[in-house]
Design a protein around this motif. Structure first.
Motif, PDB file in Angstrom:
ATOM      1  N   ARG A  13       0.822  -1.285   0.069  1.00 58.96           N
ATOM      2  CA  ARG A  13       0.061   0.045   0.046  1.00 58.96           C
ATOM      3  C   ARG A  13       0.961   1.249  -0.094  1.00 58.96           C
ATOM      4  NH1 ARG A  13      -4.845  -0.190   4.085  1.00 58.96           N
ATOM      5  NH2 ARG A  13      -5.735  -0.952   2.408  1.00 58.96           N
ATOM      6  N   SER A  15       1.116   5.266  -0.215  1.00 62.38           N
ATOM      7  CA  SER A  15       0.161   6.844  -0.384  1.00 62.38           C
ATOM      8  C   SER A  15       1.039   7.805  -1.007  1.00 62.38           C
ATOM      9  CB  SER A  15       0.004   7.168   1.096  1.00 62.38           C
ATOM     10  OG  SER A  15      -0.985   6.497   1.869  1.00 62.38           O
ATOM     11  N   TYR A  21      -7.282   7.845  -5.933  1.00 61.06           N
ATOM     12  CA  TYR A  21      -7.653   6.443  -5.240  1.00 61.06           C
ATOM     13  C   TYR A  21      -9.236   6.210  -5.040  1.00 61.06           C
ATOM     14  CZ  TYR A  21      -2.607   6.501  -3.531  1.00 61.06           C
ATOM     15  OH  TYR A  21      -1.524   6.405  -3.576  1.00 61.06           O
ATOM     16  N   LEU A  23     -11.732   4.428  -2.620  1.00 62.85           N
ATOM     17  CA  LEU A  23     -11.630   3.919  -1.352  1.00 62.85           C
ATOM     18  C   LEU A  23     -13.081   3.357  -1.255  1.00 62.85           C
ATOM     19  CD1 LEU A  23     -10.117   6.868   0.411  1.00 62.85           C
ATOM     20  CD2 LEU A  23      -8.760   4.549  -0.410  1.00 62.85           C
ATOM     21  N   THR A  24     -13.198   2.294  -0.399  1.00 59.26           N
ATOM     22  CA  THR A  24     -14.365   1.618   0.037  1.00 59.26           C
ATOM     23  C   THR A  24     -14.175   1.099   1.512  1.00 59.26           C
ATOM     24  OG1 THR A  24     -14.790   0.740  -2.252  1.00 59.26           O
ATOM     25  CG2 THR A  24     -15.988  -0.329  -0.460  1.00 59.26           C
ATOM     26  N   SER A  25     -15.333   1.459   2.116  1.00 58.68           N
ATOM     27  CA  SER A  25     -15.295   1.037   3.742  1.00 58.68           C
ATOM     28  C   SER A  25     -16.647   0.583   3.657  1.00 58.68           C
ATOM     29  CB  SER A  25     -14.863   2.397   4.423  1.00 58.68           C
ATOM     30  OG  SER A  25     -14.850   1.705   5.868  1.00 58.68           O
ATOM     31  N   HIS A  69     -18.403   4.404  -1.037  1.00 59.94           N
ATOM     32  CA  HIS A  69     -17.277   4.575  -2.104  1.00 59.94           C
ATOM     33  C   HIS A  69     -16.910   5.911  -2.214  1.00 59.94           C
ATOM     34  CE1 HIS A  69     -17.829   0.215  -3.574  1.00 59.94           C
ATOM     35  NE2 HIS A  69     -19.269   0.729  -3.406  1.00 59.94           N
ATOM     36  N   LEU A  79      -3.198   7.516   3.038  1.00 65.86           N
ATOM     37  CA  LEU A  79      -4.278   6.945   3.174  1.00 65.86           C
ATOM     38  C   LEU A  79      -4.754   6.424   4.428  1.00 65.86           C
ATOM     39  CD1 LEU A  79      -3.880   4.766  -0.227  1.00 65.86           C
ATOM     40  CD2 LEU A  79      -5.386   6.750   0.232  1.00 65.86           C
ATOM     41  N   MET A  83      -7.982   7.660   6.101  1.00 63.65           N
ATOM     42  CA  MET A  83      -9.147   6.703   6.597  1.00 63.65           C
ATOM     43  C   MET A  83      -9.392   6.447   8.187  1.00 63.65           C
ATOM     44  SD  MET A  83     -10.692   6.049   3.869  1.00 63.65           S
ATOM     45  CE  MET A  83     -11.990   4.593   4.476  1.00 63.65           C
ATOM     46  N   TYR A 109     -10.090  -1.226   5.177  1.00 61.68           N
ATOM     47  CA  TYR A 109     -10.650  -0.726   3.985  1.00 61.68           C
ATOM     48  C   TYR A 109     -10.023  -1.036   2.744  1.00 61.68           C
ATOM     49  CZ  TYR A 109      -6.629   2.508   4.191  1.00 61.68           C
ATOM     50  OH  TYR A 109      -5.338   2.904   4.080  1.00 61.68           O
ATOM     51  N   HIS A 110     -10.976  -1.042   1.544  1.00 67.69           N
ATOM     52  CA  HIS A 110     -10.099  -1.301   0.253  1.00 67.69           C
ATOM     53  C   HIS A 110      -9.806   0.087  -0.321  1.00 67.69           C
ATOM     54  CE1 HIS A 110     -10.282  -2.533  -4.023  1.00 67.69           C
ATOM     55  NE2 HIS A 110      -9.563  -3.500  -3.644  1.00 67.69           N
ATOM     56  N   ASP A 111      -8.563  -0.283  -0.992  1.00 67.11           N
ATOM     57  CA  ASP A 111      -7.970   0.977  -1.794  1.00 67.11           C
ATOM     58  C   ASP A 111      -7.606   0.704  -3.092  1.00 67.11           C
ATOM     59  OD1 ASP A 111      -4.632   1.248  -1.627  1.00 67.11           O
ATOM     60  OD2 ASP A 111      -5.709   0.335   0.027  1.00 67.11           O
TER      61      ASP A 111
END
Length: 151
Positions: A13, A15, A21, A23-25, A69, A79, A83, A109-111
């Motif tokens: 990962r 930054s 980016y 991002l999904t949480s 999203h 990142l 987050m 989280y997904h990035d």
């Protein structure tokens, strides 16, 4: 407590300020917390706060009932800092409403870093059209929890 293998999600990962980016949480156990209009708006206020602090520039976002999203241009923080702040502040804001008990967000989280040649507006359209694909509304304009700089 860390789940086994979770540290591997962070390997590689990076930054990079100025980079875009996606991002999904996800909410804890995918509980549809954001079906409540006021709770969704509280989370949106936290998305906007990151922009005011110049941590990131929001290009597009959607708050779905159980996840978000968020397409950003990273600015002055990493990142993980971005987050961590967002999740902490949004959790605190929702606790203050008295409508939330326990953890709000799943850990992590997904990035995805966007490549320079990717069509950013197409990705933004994909993000904001999530409520249509999920069958939450018939027209995008009927869903109140999204925004994009191009629209």
């Amino acid at each position: 407590m860390e789940r086994p293998g979770r540290h591997r999600l962070r390997l590689g990962r990076v930054s990079e300020p100025g980079r875009l980016y996606l991002l999904t949480s996800v909410t804890r156990e995918r509980v549809p917390v954001f079906e409540d209009f006021h709770l969704a708006r509280s989370v949106i206020a936290q998305l906007r706060l990151t922009e005011q602090e110049e941590a990131a520039r929001s290009l597009a976002w959607v708050v779905m009932p159980d996840h978000i999203h968020w397409l950003i241009e990273l600015k002055a923080v990493t990142l993980s800092v971005l987050m961590r702040r967002f999740k902490s502040r949004s959790s605190c804001a929702l606790y203050k409403t008295g409508k939330l008990e326990g953890r709000l967000w799943q850990a992590g989280y997904h990035d995805r870093a966007l490549r320079r040649e990717e069509d950013v507006q197409a990705i933004a359209r994909y993000i904001v059209c999530n409520p249509l694909r999920a069958g939450l509304v018939q027209r995008l304009g009927d869903y109140p929890h999204w925004d994009a700089v191009w629209l």
